[in-house]
Design a protein around this motif. Structure first.
Motif, PDB file in Angstrom:
ATOM      1  N   UNK A 185      -5.287 -13.144  14.748  1.00 34.41           N
ATOM      2  CA  UNK A 185      -5.503 -13.972  15.951  1.00 34.41           C
ATOM      3  C   UNK A 185      -6.445 -15.144  15.675  1.00 34.41           C
ATOM      4  N   UNK A 186      -7.404 -14.968  14.772  1.00 35.56           N
ATOM      5  CA  UNK A 186      -8.290 -16.083  14.406  1.00 35.56           C
ATOM      6  C   UNK A 186      -7.506 -17.110  13.588  1.00 35.56           C
ATOM      7  N   UNK A 187      -6.630 -16.618  12.697  1.00 38.03           N
ATOM      8  CA  UNK A 187      -5.823 -17.520  11.877  1.00 38.03           C
ATOM      9  C   UNK A 187      -4.931 -18.389  12.756  1.00 38.03           C
ATOM     10  N   UNK A 246     -12.709  -6.985   9.402  1.00 36.56           N
ATOM     11  CA  UNK A 246     -11.254  -7.033   9.499  1.00 36.56           C
ATOM     12  C   UNK A 246     -10.698  -5.656   9.833  1.00 36.56           C
ATOM     13  N   UNK A 247      -9.479  -5.673  10.369  1.00 36.75           N
ATOM     14  CA  UNK A 247      -8.823  -4.406  10.720  1.00 36.75           C
ATOM     15  C   UNK A 247      -7.639  -4.171   9.784  1.00 36.75           C
ATOM     16  N   UNK A 248      -6.597  -3.535  10.283  1.00 37.71           N
ATOM     17  CA  UNK A 248      -5.484  -3.143   9.415  1.00 37.71           C
ATOM     18  C   UNK A 248      -4.711  -4.332   8.862  1.00 37.71           C
ATOM     19  N   UNK A 249      -4.587  -5.396   9.661  1.00 39.51           N
ATOM     20  CA  UNK A 249      -3.798  -6.545   9.225  1.00 39.51           C
ATOM     21  C   UNK A 249      -4.695  -7.739   8.927  1.00 39.51           C
ATOM     22  N   UNK A 250      -4.312  -8.469   7.889  1.00 37.55           N
ATOM     23  CA  UNK A 250      -5.050  -9.672   7.495  1.00 37.55           C
ATOM     24  C   UNK A 250      -4.095 -10.839   7.414  1.00 37.55           C
ATOM     25  N   UNK A 251      -4.565 -12.006   7.819  1.00 37.55           N
ATOM     26  CA  UNK A 251      -3.732 -13.205   7.726  1.00 37.55           C
ATOM     27  C   UNK A 251      -4.341 -14.171   6.717  1.00 37.55           C
ATOM     28  N   UNK A 252      -3.546 -14.489   5.706  1.00 39.13           N
ATOM     29  CA  UNK A 252      -3.953 -15.492   4.723  1.00 39.13           C
ATOM     30  C   UNK A 252      -3.322 -16.809   5.181  1.00 39.13           C
TER      31      UNK A 252
END
Ligand SMILES: [Zn+2]
Length: 216
Positions: free
Chosen positions: A86-88, A60-66
């Motif tokens: 983008x995967x989310x 993962x990078x700086x941003x994460x999507x839950x």
């Protein structure tokens, strides 16, 4: 339904099933076949500990999507670790478990969304979101019946409904519906529980889009 193009870089390396659909990293395999309903529990911990995307398995990078529905959002709690934004988005647009409210995952893979009263509330609205945090954005804990993630205040929230970007009206209607379901449960636990719930609902309301008329 077929909106896999262009696939995010991380997802291009995923194996595909017999239909050519990429198999997310978290999916468990049985006798060489993926079962999309079943989460590989070992990967849940491994992904979190190594800071890997839940969907493509890459760093993962700086941003994460839950990926959370309104109930998880109100409870600030989810059963699944975060993914690349983008995967989310690919999952939110294509995953039938997220886009079809009538489809339910097997019990083994139910997102563990609990109300304040501790009862399981199945996520059955078509509304989901990418709850995007900066940094890790959450923490792992175990309330006694399996690992859960507490999610922190987001950087932004993107809304999806039934496999498409959600309209403002859909967001408000489905969010209110979920809030009401939780109220119906927590009412039984007394005024303090209900008050606690209302403050959690209010804390989420700021992430709802402005209504077209501006009458928030
Ligand atoms: Zn990813």
């Amino acid at each position: 339904m077929n909106r896999f193009d262009p696939l995010p870089a991380g997802m291009r390396a995923l194996p595909t099933d017999e239909r050519g659909i990429p198999v997310p990293w978290f999916v468990d395999w049985f006798s060489g076949k993926p079962d999309f309903r079943v989460v590989d529990g070992r990967r849940l911990i491994e992904g979190w500990n190594r800071d890997l995307c839940w969907i493509c398995g890459k760093q993962l990078f700086a941003f994460r999507a839950w990926i959370v529905g309104p109930v998880s959002m109100i409870n600030r709690c989810t059963g699944e670790p975060p993914a690349h934004p983008e995967c989310a988005r690919v999952a939110l647009l294509n995953c039938p478990f997220l886009s079809n409210p009538h489809m339910k995952r097997s019990k083994a893979a139910l997102p563990a969304s609990h109300s304040g009263g501790g009862e399981l509330v199945e996520h059955n609205s078509g509304l989901s979101s990418a709850w995007i945090t900066r940094g890790r954005g959450g923490e792992l804990f175990d309330p006694g019946n399996g690992p859960l993630f507490r999610i922190f205040e987001p950087h932004k929230v993107e809304w999806f409904c039934k496999g498409a970007a959600a309209t403002d009206d859909e967001v408000h209607a489905e969010f209110e519906c979920a809030a009401q379901r939780l109220r119906d449960i927590d009412r039984r636990y007394g005024p303090a529980a209900l008050q606690n719930l209302e403050s959690r609902i209010a804390a989420c309301s700021k992430w709802l889009p402005e209504r077209g008329s501006g009458d928030r």
